[in-house]
Scaffold this motif. Sequence first.
Motif, mmCIF file in Angstrom:
data_model
loop_
_atom_site.group_PDB
_atom_site.id
_atom_site.type_symbol
_atom_site.label_atom_id
_atom_site.label_comp_id
_atom_site.label_asym_id
_atom_site.label_seq_id
_atom_site.Cartn_x
_atom_site.Cartn_y
_atom_site.Cartn_z
ATOM 1 N N THR A 35 0.845 -1.192 0.000
ATOM 2 C CA THR A 35 0.000 0.000 0.000
ATOM 3 C C THR A 35 0.883 1.244 0.000
ATOM 4 N N ASP A 36 0.271 2.378 -0.332
ATOM 5 C CA ASP A 36 1.005 3.641 -0.286
ATOM 6 C C ASP A 36 1.561 3.881 1.119
ATOM 7 N N GLU A 37 0.755 3.542 2.137
ATOM 8 C CA GLU A 37 1.203 3.729 3.520
ATOM 9 C C GLU A 37 2.409 2.853 3.833
ATOM 10 N N GLU A 38 2.426 1.624 3.334
ATOM 11 C CA GLU A 38 3.562 0.729 3.575
ATOM 12 C C GLU A 38 4.824 1.230 2.870
ATOM 13 N N ILE A 39 4.662 1.807 1.712
ATOM 14 C CA ILE A 39 5.811 2.385 1.006
ATOM 15 C C ILE A 39 6.395 3.535 1.818
ATOM 16 N N LEU A 40 5.536 4.424 2.318
ATOM 17 C CA LEU A 40 6.019 5.535 3.134
ATOM 18 C C LEU A 40 6.567 5.023 4.468
ATOM 19 N N GLY A 41 5.966 3.978 5.021
ATOM 20 C CA GLY A 41 6.455 3.394 6.265
ATOM 21 C C GLY A 41 7.858 2.858 6.124
ATOM 22 N N ASN A 42 8.149 2.202 5.020
ATOM 23 C CA ASN A 42 9.498 1.694 4.787
ATOM 24 C C ASN A 42 10.495 2.822 4.549
ATOM 25 N N ALA A 43 10.064 3.843 3.823
ATOM 26 C CA ALA A 43 10.946 4.991 3.595
ATOM 27 C C ALA A 43 11.340 5.625 4.920
ATOM 28 N N PHE A 44 10.369 5.794 5.809
ATOM 29 C CA PHE A 44 10.642 6.402 7.110
ATOM 30 C C PHE A 44 11.584 5.542 7.944
ATOM 31 N N VAL A 45 11.332 4.254 8.014
ATOM 32 C CA VAL A 45 12.115 3.410 8.908
ATOM 33 C C VAL A 45 13.559 3.301 8.426
ATOM 34 N N PHE A 46 13.794 3.385 7.128
ATOM 35 C CA PHE A 46 15.175 3.335 6.646
ATOM 36 C C PHE A 46 15.918 4.631 6.948
ATOM 37 N N ILE A 47 15.237 5.739 6.869
ATOM 38 C CA ILE A 47 15.855 6.995 7.283
ATOM 39 C C ILE A 47 16.162 6.958 8.780
ATOM 40 N N LEU A 48 15.202 6.500 9.571
ATOM 41 C CA LEU A 48 15.363 6.457 11.020
ATOM 42 C C LEU A 48 16.493 5.518 11.424
#
Length: 652
Positions: free
Chosen positions: A347-360
């Motif tokens: 989902t779009d949310e899962e894509i953004l969730g992965n982007a965030f966690v890799f930055i973090l």
Amino acid sequence: MLSTIVLALLVSLTLYALKIYTQFARNLAAAKKSGIPYVIIPFYQLNRLYQLSQLFVVPIARKLPVSWTEIWFDLTLEWGWARRYEPFKRFGTDTFLTVSPERNQLYTADANVISQITTRKTDFPKPLEVYESIKIYGNNVVTSEGQVWRHHRKITSPPFSEKNNHLVWTETLEQCQAMVNGWFDGNTGKTESKTIYTLADDAMRLSLYVISRAGFGVRLQWPGTGGTHANGHVKNEEENNTSSVGNAQKHTMSYTDALGSLLHNILWVLIVPPFLLKHLPFQRTKESYTAFVEWGKYMNEMFQQKKATVLKGEEGDSMDLMVALVKGAGITKESSTGEKPPAQTLTDEEILGNAFVFILAGHETTANTLHFCLALLATNIAAQRHLQADLDEIFQGRPVNESEYEEVIPKLFASMAGAVLNEELRLLAPVVGVPKSTLKDSPQPLELGGKTCTVPADCYIAIITPAVHRNPNQWPTGPPANPQKPSHPLSNLDNDLEEFKPERWILDPDAKHAASMPDQEADTEASHLGVNTAADTSAALYRPPKGAYIPFSEGYRSCIGRRFAQVEILAVLALIFSLYSVELAVDAYASDEEVGKMNDQEKFEVWSKARDEVNRQMNEDMGAIITLQLRKGAIGLRFVKRGKERFNCNAR
């Protein structure tokens, strides 16, 4: 009426006490049956109510007779960093249980036990409740398990390849040079920098810029390096670092400021739900909410841009994380035959969730490692000189940024540079406790000390990294440098495992010249998921027993970006120490003019005061909030061109 209320209250308290007693009796019976040594404690360490009440409970407990509390009390607190290996030595075992009314908890510093837990992935899953807070943008590879995790892992692994590591190398060298130039105020003719107290922030910025470029294809400019408008006027940093991402007119913060503020205020964002964060009347919470919203907007705009590029087939050979997420989610080039595209698998949310966690995950951990490498090398001049000698051998007078990545990276891994990185991660691994668990109604057998034991069902497991990395039962040891002045007041008082000694990793000083990168182990499933099964360390260096060295965790759930981080840190060490030396700032004890008039003994005395203060800071002022970092104060360092050093106090 009053008597009825009192009676109801008494009944409720009695039932609650009975429930607590029943739970405790069940947990105690499971611990006795397990065959694992155990300690009884009154409070479950991870209970939220107990954590919130510690401000009141701890002072009261400290006033009780020591004989009442000495065995159990510290085990109800966050003790992994503060006490390290000491509890395991005190109890005479490298694995033990704590038994509380709420839940049993297993602690281990045993390499064999860790290896069993991390390889039996379905028997000892991650306790996902611990990770709920980092789903703020969506589910991701860190917050999932089982088949869902496999799906996320397969999609997110392609960018973490040797091809992308080459980009990590070049981008790190460019950003690091800009950082160093800033320390020297852009004057490359100066022989020494001003005293730097912003190293932690500078390392954070460096790591952020590298992951933005190599992970998301966003090129950010170091402050002061500029860029120009079409009319020739120099751009400011905000223009450089906003125009490359999204539409600046839609935002109230630049990309850099949004991400920086989000990471700086991460605890507020993780703990307080967004709807509540938005309405809290404090300046800090308002900033946190704005950063949360703004960075989400930037990521969504980037996602839409990458999605449009992929649908048009114009992404080329780009393998940044966002492209990988878009393509891995099933979003592909539009078919010319009018064929219906496949269903989107993230989902779009899962894509953004992965982007965030890799930055973090990829930003803070690498930055802290860089910070601590430089600080530790400043306290150990002999190790610093050894590193510089190895770099001179590897680069043979060539500028680091003109060397071939494929040629020098294996040599750096196998040299003192790799040893410094390994030793820093041994002493200051980013994660203090690696969480695992057993499922409800699913006790698990475990080989412990040559016998089969049973880990109780629904047991929280904490792999205590500082203890694992300092366990004298599985690491070679030497005598402490100064038995009268131990490096830690409790842990390993009779050996050197608390000391920064990168030389412990060097087996053959000449092995770096013929070194190659660690080979992948043969594992079909791991390869299918993109799991890198190669060792964390070069074959030319000391290889600890499996499970004894876990800075990137271990097994299938090990850090996906570990090679990315290693390449980045080695690039910084190579660039800085091929040209400069790092020295402790002694400003608090003597002025530059006074140091200039000192003899060697006087310099040693003032340098020793600065070293002792840094050692104190790195023991007492550290704390884990997501990752281990310096929580108070700053470490002052000064960078000087090689040959212009003021201190050579413990160089050999």
